[in-house]
Design an enzyme around this catalytic site. Sequence first.
Site, PDB file in Angstrom:
ATOM      1  N   PHE A 162       0.830  -1.214   0.000  1.00  0.00           N
ATOM      2  CA  PHE A 162       0.000   0.000   0.000  1.00  0.00           C
ATOM      3  C   PHE A 162       0.861   1.259   0.000  1.00  0.00           C
ATOM      4  O   PHE A 162       0.866   2.031  -0.971  1.00  0.00           O
ATOM      5  CB  PHE A 162      -0.945  -0.064   1.205  1.00  0.00           C
ATOM      6  CG  PHE A 162      -1.551   1.241   1.631  1.00  0.00           C
ATOM      7  CD1 PHE A 162      -2.111   2.106   0.704  1.00  0.00           C
ATOM      8  CD2 PHE A 162      -1.572   1.593   2.978  1.00  0.00           C
ATOM      9  CE1 PHE A 162      -2.674   3.321   1.109  1.00  0.00           C
ATOM     10  CE2 PHE A 162      -2.131   2.788   3.389  1.00  0.00           C
ATOM     11  CZ  PHE A 162      -2.678   3.656   2.458  1.00  0.00           C
TER      12      PHE A 162
ATOM     13  N   ASP B  86       9.995  -6.790  -3.079  1.00  0.00           N
ATOM     14  CA  ASP B  86       8.817  -7.276  -2.360  1.00  0.00           C
ATOM     15  C   ASP B  86       8.749  -8.787  -2.494  1.00  0.00           C
ATOM     16  O   ASP B  86       9.098  -9.332  -3.544  1.00  0.00           O
ATOM     17  CB  ASP B  86       7.542  -6.643  -2.933  1.00  0.00           C
ATOM     18  CG  ASP B  86       6.426  -6.528  -1.910  1.00  0.00           C
ATOM     19  OD1 ASP B  86       5.963  -7.579  -1.436  1.00  0.00           O
ATOM     20  OD2 ASP B  86       6.017  -5.398  -1.585  1.00  0.00           O
ATOM     21  N   ASN B  87       8.301  -9.461  -1.430  1.00  0.00           N
ATOM     22  CA  ASN B  87       8.083 -10.911  -1.541  1.00  0.00           C
ATOM     23  C   ASN B  87       6.633 -11.240  -1.898  1.00  0.00           C
ATOM     24  O   ASN B  87       6.270 -12.407  -2.045  1.00  0.00           O
ATOM     25  CB  ASN B  87       8.504 -11.636  -0.259  1.00  0.00           C
ATOM     26  CG  ASN B  87       7.598 -11.338   0.929  1.00  0.00           C
ATOM     27  OD1 ASN B  87       6.724 -10.471   0.858  1.00  0.00           O
ATOM     28  ND2 ASN B  87       7.812 -12.047   2.030  1.00  0.00           N
TER      29      ASN B  87
ATOM     30  N   ARG C   4      27.454  -1.180   3.901  1.00  0.00           N
ATOM     31  CA  ARG C   4      28.390  -1.608   2.858  1.00  0.00           C
ATOM     32  C   ARG C   4      28.514  -0.587   1.739  1.00  0.00           C
ATOM     33  O   ARG C   4      29.614  -0.300   1.263  1.00  0.00           O
ATOM     34  CB  ARG C   4      27.963  -2.964   2.282  1.00  0.00           C
ATOM     35  CG  ARG C   4      28.927  -3.518   1.221  1.00  0.00           C
ATOM     36  CD  ARG C   4      28.474  -4.858   0.704  1.00  0.00           C
ATOM     37  NE  ARG C   4      27.282  -4.763  -0.117  1.00  0.00           N
ATOM     38  CZ  ARG C   4      27.291  -4.441  -1.407  1.00  0.00           C
ATOM     39  NH1 ARG C   4      28.424  -4.152  -2.021  1.00  0.00           N
ATOM     40  NH2 ARG C   4      26.164  -4.391  -2.082  1.00  0.00           N
TER      41      ARG C   4
ATOM     42  N   TYR D 286       4.662  -7.889  15.991  1.00  0.00           N
ATOM     43  CA  TYR D 286       4.776  -6.633  15.246  1.00  0.00           C
ATOM     44  C   TYR D 286       5.311  -5.516  16.140  1.00  0.00           C
ATOM     45  O   TYR D 286       6.298  -4.844  15.799  1.00  0.00           O
ATOM     46  CB  TYR D 286       3.414  -6.253  14.674  1.00  0.00           C
ATOM     47  CG  TYR D 286       3.430  -5.042  13.775  1.00  0.00           C
ATOM     48  CD1 TYR D 286       4.041  -5.087  12.523  1.00  0.00           C
ATOM     49  CD2 TYR D 286       2.810  -3.857  14.162  1.00  0.00           C
ATOM     50  CE1 TYR D 286       4.051  -3.986  11.683  1.00  0.00           C
ATOM     51  CE2 TYR D 286       2.807  -2.751  13.327  1.00  0.00           C
ATOM     52  CZ  TYR D 286       3.421  -2.823  12.090  1.00  0.00           C
ATOM     53  OH  TYR D 286       3.432  -1.713  11.265  1.00  0.00           O
TER      54      TYR D 286
ATOM     55  N   LYS E 258       9.141  -4.189  15.676  1.00  0.00           N
ATOM     56  CA  LYS E 258       9.431  -2.812  15.252  1.00  0.00           C
ATOM     57  C   LYS E 258      10.266  -2.075  16.299  1.00  0.00           C
ATOM     58  O   LYS E 258      11.121  -1.252  15.950  1.00  0.00           O
ATOM     59  CB  LYS E 258       8.125  -2.055  14.989  1.00  0.00           C
ATOM     60  CG  LYS E 258       7.374  -2.504  13.735  1.00  0.00           C
ATOM     61  CD  LYS E 258       8.098  -2.075  12.470  1.00  0.00           C
ATOM     62  CE  LYS E 258       7.227  -2.275  11.233  1.00  0.00           C
ATOM     63  NZ  LYS E 258       7.882  -1.806   9.994  1.00  0.00           N
TER      64      LYS E 258
ATOM     65  N   TYR F  31      23.321   1.068  14.973  1.00  0.00           N
ATOM     66  CA  TYR F  31      24.131   1.239  13.761  1.00  0.00           C
ATOM     67  C   TYR F  31      24.552   2.698  13.596  1.00  0.00           C
ATOM     68  O   TYR F  31      25.650   2.998  13.136  1.00  0.00           O
ATOM     69  CB  TYR F  31      23.367   0.765  12.521  1.00  0.00           C
ATOM     70  CG  TYR F  31      23.668  -0.656  12.123  1.00  0.00           C
ATOM     71  CD1 TYR F  31      24.506  -0.943  11.050  1.00  0.00           C
ATOM     72  CD2 TYR F  31      23.114  -1.730  12.815  1.00  0.00           C
ATOM     73  CE1 TYR F  31      24.786  -2.251  10.680  1.00  0.00           C
ATOM     74  CE2 TYR F  31      23.381  -3.040  12.457  1.00  0.00           C
ATOM     75  CZ  TYR F  31      24.218  -3.301  11.386  1.00  0.00           C
ATOM     76  OH  TYR F  31      24.502  -4.600  11.034  1.00  0.00           O
TER      77      TYR F  31
ATOM     78  N   ARG G 148      -7.821  -3.746   8.495  1.00  0.00           N
ATOM     79  CA  ARG G 148      -7.672  -2.408   9.067  1.00  0.00           C
ATOM     80  C   ARG G 148      -9.000  -1.675   9.008  1.00  0.00           C
ATOM     81  O   ARG G 148      -9.824  -1.902   8.132  1.00  0.00           O
ATOM     82  CB  ARG G 148      -6.556  -1.657   8.340  1.00  0.00           C
ATOM     83  CG  ARG G 148      -5.191  -2.143   8.760  1.00  0.00           C
ATOM     84  CD  ARG G 148      -4.084  -1.268   8.251  1.00  0.00           C
ATOM     85  NE  ARG G 148      -3.534  -1.745   6.989  1.00  0.00           N
ATOM     86  CZ  ARG G 148      -2.372  -1.346   6.497  1.00  0.00           C
ATOM     87  NH1 ARG G 148      -1.641  -0.456   7.143  1.00  0.00           N
ATOM     88  NH2 ARG G 148      -1.932  -1.829   5.350  1.00  0.00           N
TER      89      ARG G 148
END
Length: 318
Positions: free
Chosen positions: A19, A39-40, A112, A151, A155, A165, A192
């Site tokens: 979305f 995207d998978n 990298r 979730y 997150k 990092y 949703r």
Amino acid sequence: MSLSIFDRKRILVTGGAGFLGSHLCERLLNDGHDVICVDNFFTGTKDNILHLMDNPNFEVMRHDITFPLYVEVEEIYNLACPASPFHYQHDPVQTTKTSVHGAINMLGLAKRVGAKIFQASTSEVYGDPEVHPQTENYTGSVNPIGPRACYDEGKRCAETLFFDYNRQYNLDIRVARIFNTYGPRMHPNDGRVVSNFIVQALKGEPITIYGDGSQTRSFCYCDDLIEAFVRMMDAPSGITGPINMGNPAELTIRGLAEVVIEMTGSKSALEIHPLPMDDPMQRCPDITKAKTELAWEPSTSLEDGLRKTIAYFAEIVC
């Protein structure tokens, strides 16, 4: 827009067929950049990006970011993760892996190649908040073993990784906490509240309300949110976030249902169900930081945004 080879950026968008990801890809292409959409296709769909396929600056890769990815880019927007309870609870272990392993892999890639990297975090890091509205310095009230934890905690851990990092490797990071967002290309069965209500109203089905409907949410239209993403990525390197992104105009769930019924002309009745475990009673962003650091606030009214969203769903469900 056409940019010179010196101004055009190579940008990776994970979750780019979802979305929000598809809207972001569209915006970046319109701004003249080269975009790699990864995207998978668990919740994303090619339908969301079909209109972008003929653009020579657009590339699509089927890939799961829980595995390493090797590409040469200058910016990374990490949006990959199921975002609705229906989808992220379907495979909670994979949801946690996407947030944590995915963050590690994208941060490793950014390190990298020296890329600037954006993390699409969430207001769910605040859990069922004890502070209202929520400010970025509120650390949250989250159940780490509940059904939403895959979730919420995934997150939260991703945010930890991003800031570690930044501290350890001086990586240029941006972390945005996204509050409820809606608009065209939402999945019709994602569970949703905005998509649920619109689809049920258009079909004349009962509008499903959990609890008594007095719980509140704030709803931001997708175009406004994408503008905030781009502004944050373009901001000076010290603007790491986290920054709340959402609409501070608060509305009860019952109030939203009534607005949707009126705007669709539906005869749907309200149907009350028990409140799910750990479902927050209040959710509303304090966006002072976004206003100050990004000169951003949402500009689309709920009525205008719902009108466009209803028109989209009317084409695909009726």
